[in-house]
Design a protein around this motif. Structure first.
Motif, PDB file in Angstrom:
ATOM      1  N   LEU A  71     -20.519  11.061   3.325  1.00 32.65           N
ATOM      2  CA  LEU A  71     -20.181  11.553   3.905  1.00 32.65           C
ATOM      3  C   LEU A  71     -19.629  12.903   4.004  1.00 32.65           C
ATOM      4  N   ARG A  72     -20.745  13.147   3.304  1.00 32.76           N
ATOM      5  CA  ARG A  72     -20.527  14.853   3.644  1.00 32.76           C
ATOM      6  C   ARG A  72     -21.812  15.320   4.385  1.00 32.76           C
ATOM      7  N   SER A  73     -23.179  14.031   4.295  1.00 29.03           N
ATOM      8  CA  SER A  73     -23.892  14.376   5.118  1.00 29.03           C
ATOM      9  C   SER A  73     -23.355  14.320   6.931  1.00 29.03           C
ATOM     10  N   LEU A  74     -22.489  14.024   7.535  1.00 25.52           N
ATOM     11  CA  LEU A  74     -21.585  13.701   8.651  1.00 25.52           C
ATOM     12  C   LEU A  74     -20.603  15.582   8.679  1.00 25.52           C
ATOM     13  N   LEU A  75     -19.976  16.044   8.001  1.00 23.24           N
ATOM     14  CA  LEU A  75     -20.073  17.143   8.365  1.00 23.24           C
ATOM     15  C   LEU A  75     -20.226  18.707   8.543  1.00 23.24           C
ATOM     16  N   ARG A  76     -19.147  18.507   9.866  1.00 23.44           N
ATOM     17  CA  ARG A  76     -20.147  19.985   9.993  1.00 23.44           C
ATOM     18  C   ARG A  76     -19.545  21.364   9.837  1.00 23.44           C
ATOM     19  N   PRO A 130     -19.230  16.616  21.430  1.00 24.28           N
ATOM     20  CA  PRO A 130     -18.835  18.088  21.790  1.00 24.28           C
ATOM     21  C   PRO A 130     -17.400  18.242  22.610  1.00 24.28           C
ATOM     22  N   GLY A 131     -16.533  19.256  23.101  1.00 21.95           N
ATOM     23  CA  GLY A 131     -15.680  18.917  22.979  1.00 21.95           C
ATOM     24  C   GLY A 131     -14.232  18.448  21.888  1.00 21.95           C
ATOM     25  N   TYR A 132     -15.114  18.777  20.811  1.00 19.89           N
ATOM     26  CA  TYR A 132     -14.006  19.176  19.565  1.00 19.89           C
ATOM     27  C   TYR A 132     -14.467  20.181  18.732  1.00 19.89           C
ATOM     28  N   GLU A 133     -14.468  21.208  19.355  1.00 19.95           N
ATOM     29  CA  GLU A 133     -14.788  22.010  18.592  1.00 19.95           C
ATOM     30  C   GLU A 133     -13.059  22.709  17.948  1.00 19.95           C
ATOM     31  N   THR A 168      -7.230  12.093  23.189  1.00 14.79           N
ATOM     32  CA  THR A 168      -5.982  12.960  23.731  1.00 14.79           C
ATOM     33  C   THR A 168      -5.606  14.157  23.263  1.00 14.79           C
ATOM     34  N   LEU A 169      -6.010  14.745  22.104  1.00 16.35           N
ATOM     35  CA  LEU A 169      -5.743  15.482  21.632  1.00 16.35           C
ATOM     36  C   LEU A 169      -6.876  16.707  21.893  1.00 16.35           C
ATOM     37  N   ALA A 170      -7.958  16.171  22.226  1.00 19.20           N
ATOM     38  CA  ALA A 170      -9.103  16.648  22.486  1.00 19.20           C
ATOM     39  C   ALA A 170      -9.048  17.436  23.844  1.00 19.20           C
ATOM     40  N   GLU A 171      -7.529  16.317  24.724  1.00 20.06           N
ATOM     41  CA  GLU A 171      -8.102  16.907  26.283  1.00 20.06           C
ATOM     42  C   GLU A 171      -7.487  18.519  25.698  1.00 20.06           C
ATOM     43  N   ASP A 172      -6.999  18.629  25.387  1.00 23.85           N
ATOM     44  CA  ASP A 172      -5.902  20.009  25.682  1.00 23.85           C
ATOM     45  C   ASP A 172      -7.104  21.105  24.702  1.00 23.85           C
ATOM     46  N   LYS A 173      -7.304  21.675  25.365  1.00 20.52           N
ATOM     47  CA  LYS A 173      -8.237  23.118  24.282  1.00 20.52           C
ATOM     48  C   LYS A 173      -7.701  24.033  23.671  1.00 20.52           C
ATOM     49  N   ASN A 174      -6.038  23.883  23.843  1.00 16.62           N
ATOM     50  CA  ASN A 174      -5.833  25.083  23.184  1.00 16.62           C
ATOM     51  C   ASN A 174      -5.082  24.683  21.390  1.00 16.62           C
ATOM     52  N   LEU A 183     -14.042   3.633   5.057  1.00 19.45           N
ATOM     53  CA  LEU A 183     -15.589   4.054   4.758  1.00 19.45           C
ATOM     54  C   LEU A 183     -15.641   3.892   6.014  1.00 19.45           C
ATOM     55  N   THR A 184     -15.607   3.167   6.433  1.00 18.23           N
ATOM     56  CA  THR A 184     -16.022   2.365   8.800  1.00 18.23           C
ATOM     57  C   THR A 184     -15.390   3.748   9.490  1.00 18.23           C
ATOM     58  N   LEU A 185     -13.800   3.581   9.410  1.00 17.02           N
ATOM     59  CA  LEU A 185     -12.854   4.705   9.378  1.00 17.02           C
ATOM     60  C   LEU A 185     -13.015   5.946   9.482  1.00 17.02           C
ATOM     61  N   SER A 186     -13.305   6.530   8.107  1.00 16.84           N
ATOM     62  CA  SER A 186     -13.915   7.600   8.182  1.00 16.84           C
ATOM     63  C   SER A 186     -15.057   7.678   9.230  1.00 16.84           C
ATOM     64  N   ASP A 187     -16.468   7.387   9.699  1.00 19.60           N
ATOM     65  CA  ASP A 187     -17.408   7.314   9.834  1.00 19.60           C
ATOM     66  C   ASP A 187     -16.974   7.427  11.584  1.00 19.60           C
ATOM     67  N   GLN A 188     -15.663   7.010  12.224  1.00 17.02           N
ATOM     68  CA  GLN A 188     -16.066   7.007  12.993  1.00 17.02           C
ATOM     69  C   GLN A 188     -15.570   7.876  13.257  1.00 17.02           C
ATOM     70  N   MET A 189     -13.915   8.217  12.563  1.00 16.47           N
ATOM     71  CA  MET A 189     -13.305   9.466  13.050  1.00 16.47           C
ATOM     72  C   MET A 189     -14.477  10.924  12.913  1.00 16.47           C
ATOM     73  N   LEU A 190     -15.472  10.904  11.665  1.00 14.19           N
ATOM     74  CA  LEU A 190     -16.554  11.785  12.175  1.00 14.19           C
ATOM     75  C   LEU A 190     -17.722  12.440  12.985  1.00 14.19           C
ATOM     76  N   GLU A 191     -18.017  10.904  13.296  1.00 11.94           N
ATOM     77  CA  GLU A 191     -18.612  10.364  14.997  1.00 11.94           C
ATOM     78  C   GLU A 191     -18.187  11.321  15.862  1.00 11.94           C
ATOM     79  N   THR A 192     -16.793  11.077  16.058  1.00 13.83           N
ATOM     80  CA  THR A 192     -16.523  11.751  17.164  1.00 13.83           C
ATOM     81  C   THR A 192     -15.814  13.000  17.435  1.00 13.83           C
ATOM     82  N   VAL A 193     -15.438  13.371  16.225  1.00 14.00           N
ATOM     83  CA  VAL A 193     -15.298  15.127  16.532  1.00 14.00           C
ATOM     84  C   VAL A 193     -16.909  15.432  15.695  1.00 14.00           C
ATOM     85  N   SER A 194     -17.722  15.149  16.374  1.00 10.06           N
ATOM     86  CA  SER A 194     -19.060  16.023  16.014  1.00 10.06           C
ATOM     87  C   SER A 194     -19.820  16.268  18.100  1.00 10.06           C
TER      88      SER A 194
END
Length: 591
Positions: free
Chosen positions: A283-288, A255-258, A150-156, A242-253
């Motif tokens: 977790l560090r391996s998943l950081l952008r 396109p559209g989560y810049e 939902t938050l990613a839908e607004d590019k601003n 850790l599983t929830l953190s992984d989901q969060m990091l995978e999602t924001v990786s």
């Protein structure tokens, strides 16, 4: 339902499309941008201190109702949702209300949104669905997915997601954990596990190694005085988080989560190769690029607010010198830090785009008092720091950190109060562990320097900055090392209570608050006098001279214990009007 309607109305009233809030300052209009903020919990660092910092940078924080993110210890009155932790459904819907109202700045604690707060995230050992006000039920994974998409839908939108690596043990006095259980689990968690690298770093492999020592043998629970059910709950809580953190990091990786930024803090840790090591590496391996994983959790909001301001104002970095006094900067400052002071400082320098420089060429100075390498030289370390702080280099703005971890008693604070303009510091921190005070001091100090560098700092921003400094100095100098010790003894000896929880057994809360008030009145008098006779920088050098003003009166009131325990306090700080710069006569500053 009334609460839901009220929250929606309040959101519209506060945000008005989340546009600028307009304040008047001496005939000049200053814009305030609203940031929707879901705190980690209701402790001062996540509440009033975060508000002060944001307002000092021209932001206004919009927050949910306090009850929605409050933590209650054992036997304390429950929240409106009937639990000891935050209301995940209310918080989720509150964020969506802000988005619907047009907000485009967010700082969101994922521990709060997904677990009801930091403390509960350590004890939540199985997933629990969330039921919304309309009866819809979401799994935790669904709630996280819907929130981010939902938050990613607004590019601003600019969104900061705050997360933590679970610490080595749960919280004493919460759920069923007591001090013995905490110590046992911390010892269990501190033991080194098999170190995973590369493709071996998966959640399933990390979970499989939770029960193994570094040599691959199974850790014997009787050696730690632990039962199987205790360890099973503890490890399940780690896996869930850790599983929830992984989901969060995978999602924001994707396109559209810049415009999403992830900031992960390492909670109370150890210098050993503990149970956290593989989690941190994974977790560090998943950081952008632009994400960060740093020591410290209680300062996450400070770092996010400061970094938001730096990014939005075109920050180009600064040259900063660091000077240590005490001789132990090459080792952890206490048992809850897993890195030396120098490493923690370097990582935070990278986060804030700071470049190490010699004192002669630096734009900013960071002065750090460490634990003493030589106990007989304590006064020498103190005097050397004070000479540097108040000597020829005093024109360069200073950030001060007390990493002595209580080893200097009150001597350092008394010397500072006697000889230094406390109110001239850009920032100060010393109340908590070094990993936290580093982020706290640098967040406030670098943000203040950047705001001054940008110009346009108005009276309201100056007053909010002054509140951040006064709050930090007064609580550390006066409460932590003076009043708290007396209060702990009073609760134990006179009231027969527990300083870590005023409800076990229930004691006279009015009597405790009165004791706090009288103690602070005495302990804070000299520090307040110092602040009231201090000058502070209002603009950076023009022709080698700083513009400055004098502090006015400082009044403390409305003392309270956020978690009904002696560890920390909150208080209202009222500032009088700023004055013309104070003049120095015979070494002292006067009005």
């Amino acid at each position: 339902m009334k609460k839901r309607i009220f929250a929606a109305v309040l959101a519209c009233a506060l945000l008005s499309g989340c546009g600028p809030v307009v304040l008047e300052d001496g005939g000049q209009t200053a814009e305030r941008i609203t940031v929707a903020y879901v705190p980690l919990d209701d402790r001062p660092d996540n509440l009033e201190r975060a508000v002060y910092l944001a307002e000092s940078l021209g932001y206004t924080l919009a927050m949910p109702e306090t009850d929605d993110y409050r933590t209650r210890l054992q036997d304390q009155p429950l929240n409106e949702n009937g639990t000891q932790y935050g209301d995940r459904a209310d918080l989720y819907e509150w964020v969506l209300d802000q988005e619907e109202a047009g907000c485009d700045r967010y700082i969101l604690s994922m521990d709060q949104l997904l677990s009801g707060g930091l403390v509960n995230s350590r004890s939540m050992w199985e997933s629990e669905p969330v039921t919304l006000s309309d009866g819809t039920t979401l799994t935790e994974a669904e709630l996280l997915d819907h929130l981010l998409t939902t938050l990613a839908e607004d590019k601003n939108n600019e969104v900061w997601l705050l997360e933590s690596v679970m610490r080595l043990a749960p919280t004493v006095g919460y759920d069923h954990w007591d001090l013995d259980g905490y110590n046992a689990l911390r010892s269990y968690g501190m033991v080194g596990r098999p170190v995973l690298t590369g493709d071996e770093l998966t959640i399933s492999n990390i979970e499989a190694d939770y029960r193994l020592a570094s040599d691959g043998t199974v850790l014997a629970l009787p050696e730690f005085d632990l039962e199987e059910w205790e360890v099973s709950e503890y490890l399940a809580a780690r896996t869930r988080k850790l599983t929830l953190s992984d989901q969060m990091l995978e999602t924001v990786s994707q396109p559209g989560y810049e415009n999403f930024h992830v900031l992960i803090g390492i909670d109370d840790s150890s210098v050993e190769d503990s149970i956290q090591k593989n989690e941190i590496a994974y977790l560090r391996s998943l950081l952008r690029e632009g994400d960060a994983l740093l020591s410290g959790v209680d300062d996450l909001a400070f770092k996010a607010i400061a970094r938001l301001h730096l990014d939005e104002t075109g920050w180009q970095g600064a040259k900063v010198s660091v000077q240590y006094f005490g001789g132990t900067e090459d080792q952890p400052a206490c048992d809850y830090d897993y890195q030396p002071l120098t490493t923690i400082m370097e990582e935070h320098f990278d986060f804030f785009d700071l470049t190490a420089a010699d004192p002669g060429t630096a734009e900013l100075r960071v002065l750090v008092l460490t634990q003493p390498a030589d106990e007989t030289q304590k006064d020498t370390y103190i005097q050397a720091l004070i000479q540097e702080l108040d000597g020829d280099a005093a024109q360069v703005p200073a950030i001060l950190i007390d990493a002595g971890n209580g080893t200097y008693g009150t001597a350092f604070h008394e010397a500072l109060t006697e000889k230094v303009q406390l109110g001239r510091l850009l920032s100060y921190a010393g109340f908590l562990d070094m990993a936290i005070v580093t982020g706290t001091a640098l967040s406030h100090g670098v943000a203040r320097y950047a705001a001054l560098q940008n110009g346009g700092v108005d009276t309201e921003m100056n007053r909010a900055w002054a509140l951040t400094l006064a709050d930090s100095v007064l609580k550390d100098f006066c409460y932590k090392n003076v009043v708290r010790e007396d209060l702990i003894a009073y609760v134990r000896n006179d009231l027969g209570g527990n300083p870590d929880n005023f409800w076990q057994p229930a004691i006279d809360l009015e009597a405790v608050t009165a004791r706090l008030e009288s103690g602070m009145e005495d302990a804070a008098a000299d520090v307040i006098e110092n602040l009231e006779h201090s000058n502070f920088i209002t603009a950076l050098p023009s022709d080698q001279e700083y513009a400055q003003q004098g502090w006015g009166t400082v009044t403390l009131s409305n003392y309270r214990f956020p978690w009904d325990r002696a560890f920390e306090i909150s208080m209202d700080i009222t500032l009088g009007a700023f004055t013309e710069p104070h003049e120095k006569i015979l070494g002292f500053y006067y009005k």
